[in-house]
Design a protein around this motif. Structure first.
Motif, PDB file in Angstrom:
ATOM      1  N   UNK B  22      -2.057  -3.241   4.620  1.00  0.00           N
ATOM      2  CA  UNK B  22      -2.485  -1.834   5.074  1.00  0.00           C
ATOM      3  C   UNK B  22      -2.985  -0.864   3.464  1.00  0.00           C
ATOM      4  N   UNK B  52       5.792  10.223  -2.132  1.00  0.00           N
ATOM      5  CA  UNK B  52       6.096  10.702  -0.396  1.00  0.00           C
ATOM      6  C   UNK B  52       4.199  10.867  -0.672  1.00  0.00           C
ATOM      7  N   UNK B  59     -10.123   5.050   9.913  1.00  0.00           N
ATOM      8  CA  UNK B  59     -10.044   4.167   8.898  1.00  0.00           C
ATOM      9  C   UNK B  59      -8.723   3.381   9.218  1.00  0.00           C
ATOM     10  N   UNK B  60      -8.034   3.706  10.152  1.00  0.00           N
ATOM     11  CA  UNK B  60      -6.832   2.972   9.839  1.00  0.00           C
ATOM     12  C   UNK B  60      -6.827   3.555  11.375  1.00  0.00           C
ATOM     13  N   UNK B  61      -7.402   4.225  12.181  1.00  0.00           N
ATOM     14  CA  UNK B  61      -6.600   3.906  13.772  1.00  0.00           C
ATOM     15  C   UNK B  61      -6.899   2.278  14.147  1.00  0.00           C
ATOM     16  N   UNK B 107       1.633   5.370  19.076  1.00  0.00           N
ATOM     17  CA  UNK B 107       1.135   4.900  18.200  1.00  0.00           C
ATOM     18  C   UNK B 107       1.476   6.499  17.381  1.00  0.00           C
ATOM     19  N   UNK B 109      -1.142   7.798  16.974  1.00  0.00           N
ATOM     20  CA  UNK B 109      -2.236   8.272  16.183  1.00  0.00           C
ATOM     21  C   UNK B 109      -3.272   9.653  16.763  1.00  0.00           C
ATOM     22  N   UNK B 111      -5.773  12.809  15.031  1.00  0.00           N
ATOM     23  CA  UNK B 111      -6.305  12.651  13.628  1.00  0.00           C
ATOM     24  C   UNK B 111      -6.010  13.341  13.286  1.00  0.00           C
ATOM     25  N   UNK B 114      -1.353  11.148   8.717  1.00  0.00           N
ATOM     26  CA  UNK B 114      -0.915   9.788   8.555  1.00  0.00           C
ATOM     27  C   UNK B 114       0.056   9.800   6.629  1.00  0.00           C
ATOM     28  N   UNK B 115       1.402   9.848   7.105  1.00  0.00           N
ATOM     29  CA  UNK B 115       2.299  10.194   5.996  1.00  0.00           C
ATOM     30  C   UNK B 115       3.248   9.063   5.362  1.00  0.00           C
ATOM     31  N   UNK B 116       3.343   8.219   4.573  1.00  0.00           N
ATOM     32  CA  UNK B 116       4.680   7.662   4.431  1.00  0.00           C
ATOM     33  C   UNK B 116       4.728   7.918   2.305  1.00  0.00           C
ATOM     34  N   UNK B 117       5.242   6.537   1.777  1.00  0.00           N
ATOM     35  CA  UNK B 117       5.488   6.620   0.974  1.00  0.00           C
ATOM     36  C   UNK B 117       5.707   5.178   0.282  1.00  0.00           C
TER      37      UNK B 117
END
Lengths: 511, 427
Positions: B22, B52, B59-61, B107, B109, B111, B114-117
């Motif tokens: 990913x 974070x 590109x990640x959908x 999901x 999803x 527009x 996308x948040x992550x650590x």
């Protein structure tokens, strides 16, 4: 042997206690309720492992793909921030039935979770007709093991990028990679001969020379149409299982690419019954755990404190926020399923006049478990609701049906929980759970293999609901990648055959 | 019947491979986000703990054929009716949420970002991707013994953890076949026949023969073990000397009174990056911290980054200090020598000749690379400083010197990357 001492006191669990609780539940479930679950394997995992399991569709092993990493990253962040809790349990439709329970649960939770998963879900998996005819509980883990190794080997041999391209495309088509109806098994040679013989005999018996004298129809369909018909016949078109079609017919795929499509298709098919039975599956498990825990408490095996703790969790699980509540996010399948089953139970034992009118076969038949089991075995969400949702549940949940026409400025309340509306609400709710209405009906309708090889898809539009455009375009690109030639999609009204929308032809990306 | 299994000790991070995939896929977006973050953080926080980040979702959908929600006719059944009767018209709820029962796509999803650590390691890996010290050469092979292990076939002795099962079993099988060790099926068949003959009492001759045969087999099986020590094969690993490159990085920082707090902050930020980079990428890099006002001293990293000091400005003492350290500890024949200097460019004009002299005769000839960072006020005058002019002349003479100006925090990362990106990778 029946002792009435409590199974445990206090919140801590250990292995002997879990074993003891499981055995006690099993006695009630098998001997009293007559459930028929798979043998169980209870696995204790940590919260991190639960997160791991989340990200690969809840399966203990899965092939590798970035999208699972994405889901993991998101779930992990939500969990760390405290925005969501983790599920108490994950259960896998396999034989033996795998139940994951978390280490930080209290003993009451573990008992509840085992009753819910190892008996409720497991009975459902083993007995519901969709699962019986579509999933292979014996083989699924072995198959996933194979799939994982196969994908890894492909990555090694052809490069992770190539594999990712195929998987991305296959995932995009995943919801259109299932057979919705059982197919006829191809006959073997012996059966083929047998059939031929029978037909010959029938022809001989019913031979009448008179037919020959009838005037022949002249003309027949135009040659172009005939060519189209023949082509479609040869390719088995129209075909709604897009992954299956590509796997069998795409002209430019390598063998390993077909195998990967097949893997994704098998996984999709395996999960298809779960998508169709959310309400029933959860309803079944919830009703079973409620019954089991209540019985354990009645027989003194659960302390009052433990039972209170159970009730607290149970009410959380079946809580249904109302539509104007900020917590509302659709109908809670646990709540709906549980309510319908509890209502059935009430009808069996204490029917009212209304019940006798609505459910003459069930009202007062006294056989709660028999009624339940039959419902669990032979229905899916759509038909279950249509068959068993009674007026009392609709009143209690205050269900109403709203018509949302994009062309109108306002929404219209079509039916509410009153005498005139019960049937309409029920029909609308049932339709809401009908996957065939939920997912667009897209089929391969034509391809000229000897010509330009352009693949033509058709979306049969119901109620004017067209496809979401940007997503559809992306999926078409993926589809073209797999097909290797141009792909076209048009949307046709299912009733009038009028073309509503046409997507421009997508050519495969040059690489 | 239940089987209870404790899986808590199973290996964790089962989805690590997926996560790497990913991150690989979202590399570009993540890199942009990381750069933003690095400009926002405090000096002391860079490289501490996870981070974070929020990246755009393109590109990640994971697209799929879905029915759109803005066209056509839908019906929703929802709970909790309070005032409506059939036929009521309700205004469409704002934002489309809530009423519809569509509850958002599961999901998450669309527009949205996308948040992550990302963990500290991932953060730093991305941060320093593709950076390296220029012209590093292996200088020392003899002094420091550094060995790596390399697979080197099989051996007949070794530690149990290196046992090669496939080889061992293959040897065992071939030995058993060659020596005709009785197989279990044969023994069992023999036992059955003996049993049958004993019961029926027929053919005592044959029974005796069989019993003798059986006894022989038992003896034979005992003499020929299933696995013999001579079958054992172990994976063999050979130690191979690995060349290492010794390098030392001199960090020279001006902390004199002419540097404002902002400028010092910029300089420290730069060195912090350099420090993290070297620590992460090179095991064998020494770092020497020298700070100077009108006097210079070698300090430890804490003092270098966190203490305050002011005074006049002289550059040559810093270079002298560096020269002293070089002479005492780092022989240019054995070490790759690097230096980075940060300053506001101020120098007492009388000191300039001394600087040029030191640089030309002592420092630059032994340095593989000398990076000079000039920090300036964000809205300062656009003027060339003394030191800049001096160094510019050196660059023109073809010395291994690189100079960059940094005006704001956002410049730090690009300048840093620019200085340490290998020539092959520069666009």
């Amino acid at each position: 042997m029946t002792t009435n001492a409590p199974l445990y006191t206090g919140a801590d669990w250990d292995y002997p206690l879990i074993k003891k609780a499981f055995d006690a539940i099993e006695r009630v479930a098998i001997d009293e309720m007559g459930l028929d679950p798979y043998p169980s394997q209870v696995e204790i995992i940590s919260s991190e492992q639960m997160l791991d399991a989340y990200s690969s569709m809840g399966m203990p092993l899965f092939y590798r793909h970035w999208s699972f990493g994405k889901h993991f990253a998101r779930d992990e962040m939500y969990y760390r921030k405290g925005m969501t809790g983790l599920a108490y349990e994950i259960v896998i439709n396999s034989n033996p039935c795998l139940c994951y329970i978390m280490e930080e649960n209290t003993m009451t939770m573990q008992t509840l979770v085992m009753a819910h998963a190892a008996f409720g879900h497991s009975h459902f998996f083993k007995n519901n007709h969709l699962f019986r005819s579509w999933t292979d509980a014996e083989g699924i883990l072995d198959y996933l093991d194979f799939a994982k190794a196969y994908v890894a080997e492909c990555e090694e041999r052809y490069g992770p990028r190539e594999v990712e391209r195929v998987l991305d495309a296959a995932h995009a088509l995943m919801s259109h990679g299932v057979h919705r109806y059982p197919r006829r098994q191809p006959l073997n040679l012996h059966q083929e001969l047998q059939r031929k013989k029978e037909r010959r005999r029938y022809e001989e018996q019913t031979f009448s020379d008179l037919w020959r004298t009838l005037p022949q129809r002249t003309g027949g369909p135009a040659p172009r149409e005939r060519a189209l018909d023949e082509r479609r016949e040869a390719l088995g078109l129209p075909e709604e299982n897009l992954l299956y079609f590509l796997e069998k017919r795409a002209p430019r795929l390598q063998h390993w690419q077909r195998e990967i499509l097949r893997i994704v298709r098998v996984v999709s098919q395996y999960f298809y019954p779960q998508k169709q039975t959310k309400v029933m599956n959860e309803g079944c498990a919830t009703a079973v755990h409620y019954h089991l825990m209540t019985r354990l408490h009645e027989t003194g095996r659960l302390t009052d404190g433990a039972f209170m703790e159970f009730l607290h969790h149970h009410t959380n699980v079946v809580f249904q926020p109302e539509y104007d509540d900020p917590r509302f996010s659709g109908i809670n399948p646990y709540a709906l399923g549980f309510n319908i089953l509890q209502d059935l139970k009430r009808m069996c034992l204490n029917p009212t006049e209304e019940d006798r009118r609505w459910f003459p076969d069930i009202a007062g038949n006294g056989d709660v478990l028999g009624t339940w089991k039959q419902a669990w075995a032979e229905y899916r969400d759509e038909s279950f609701i249509l068959q068993f949702l009674g007026p009392k549940v609709m009143r209690d949940m205050r269900l109403f049906s709203v018509r949302d026409d994009a062309d109108e400025a306002k929404l219209v309340v079509e039916a509410i929980h009153d005498d005139g509306g019960y049937r309409d609400v029920r029909r609308a709710l049932s339709a809401q759970y009908d996957l065939a209405r939920h997912e667009p009906d897209i089929q391969v309708v034509d391809v000229d293999l000897s010509g330009d090889r352009r693949l033509i898809l058709e979306h049969r539009v119901v109620d004017g609901r067209l496809l979401e455009e940007s997503d559809a375009r992306q999926v078409l690109r993926h589809l073209a990648t797999l097909w290797g030639y141009g792909v076209k999609l048009h949307e046709v009204d299912a009733r009038t055959d009028q073309v509503l929308n046409e997507f421009p032809e997508v050519a495969p990306a040059a690489d | 019947m239940v089987n209870i299994v404790d899986r808590r000790l199973n290996p964790k991070d089962k989805s690590l491979a997926n996560r790497q995939r990913f991150i690989g896929r979202a590399r570009r977006q993540i890199l942009d986000a990381v750069r933003d973050v690095s400009a926002r953080r405090k000096v002391a926080d860079i490289g501490q703990g996870g981070e974070e980040i929020s990246i755009p979702a393109d590109g990640l959908q994971e697209p799929g054929f879905r029915k759109g929600s803005d066209k056509g006719l839908r019906r929703h059944v929802v709970p909790g009716n309070k005032q409506y009767v059939a036929g009521d018209a309700i205004p469409r709820p704002e934002g489309g949420q809530g009423q519809g029962g569509r509850g958002g796509s599961p999901q998450g999803e669309g527009e949205d970002a996308f948040q992550f650590t990302v963990s500290r390691d991932e953060f730093l890996d991305l941060f320093f991707e593709n950076l390296e010290l220029p012209d590093l050469v292996c200088t020392q092979l003899t002094k420091v013994k550094h060995h790596g292990l390399q697979r080197a076939g099989y051996s007949v002795s070794g530690s149990p953890s290196n046992l090669n099962l496939a080889r061992t079993m293959r040897n065992s099988l071939s030995r058993r076949l060659a020596l005709k060790r009785p197989r279990r099926e044969e023994t069992r068949a023999l036992d059955e026949e003996i049993d049958r003959l004993e019961r029926s009492g027929k053919d005592p001759e044959r029974l005796r023969a069989l019993i003798r045969l059986r006894e022989e087999q038992v003896v034979r099986a005992k003499r020929i073990p299933y696995i013999d020590p001579i079958d054992l094969r172990y994976n063999r690993f050979d130690p191979v000397p690995k060349p290492i490159s010794q390098a030392v990085m001199f960090c020279l920082m001006d902390v004199s009174g002419s540097m404002t707090e902002d400028m010092k902050d910029l300089a420290k930020r730069f060195f912090m990056l350099l420090y993290l980079f070297l620590q992460r990428r090179y095991q064998h890099v020494d770092i020497v911290f020298i700070r100077h006002t009108h006097i210079a001293q070698e300090v430890d990293e804490d003092t270098f980054f966190y203490s305050r000091e002011t005074g006049g400005t002289l550059v040559s003492p810093a270079l002298e200090e560096m020269e002293r350290v070089l002479r005492e500890r780092y022989d240019p024949a054995d070490w790759n020598i690097y230096a980075a200097q940060a300053s506001d460019g101020d120098n007492t004009p009388a000191d300039n000749p001394a600087v040029v002299d030191l640089m030309e005769s002592v420092i630059l000839p032994v340095c593989r690379y000398f990076a000079y960072i000039e920090v300036a006020e964000e809205r300062g005058w656009e003027m060339t400083t003394d030191l800049w002019q001096v160094y510019e002349r050196l660059v023109k003479a073809g010395r291994p010197l690189a100079m960059r100006k940094v005006k704001s925090r956002a410049d730090i990362f690009p300048v840093f990357r620019d200085l340490f990106t290998p020539v092959e990778l520069r666009r």
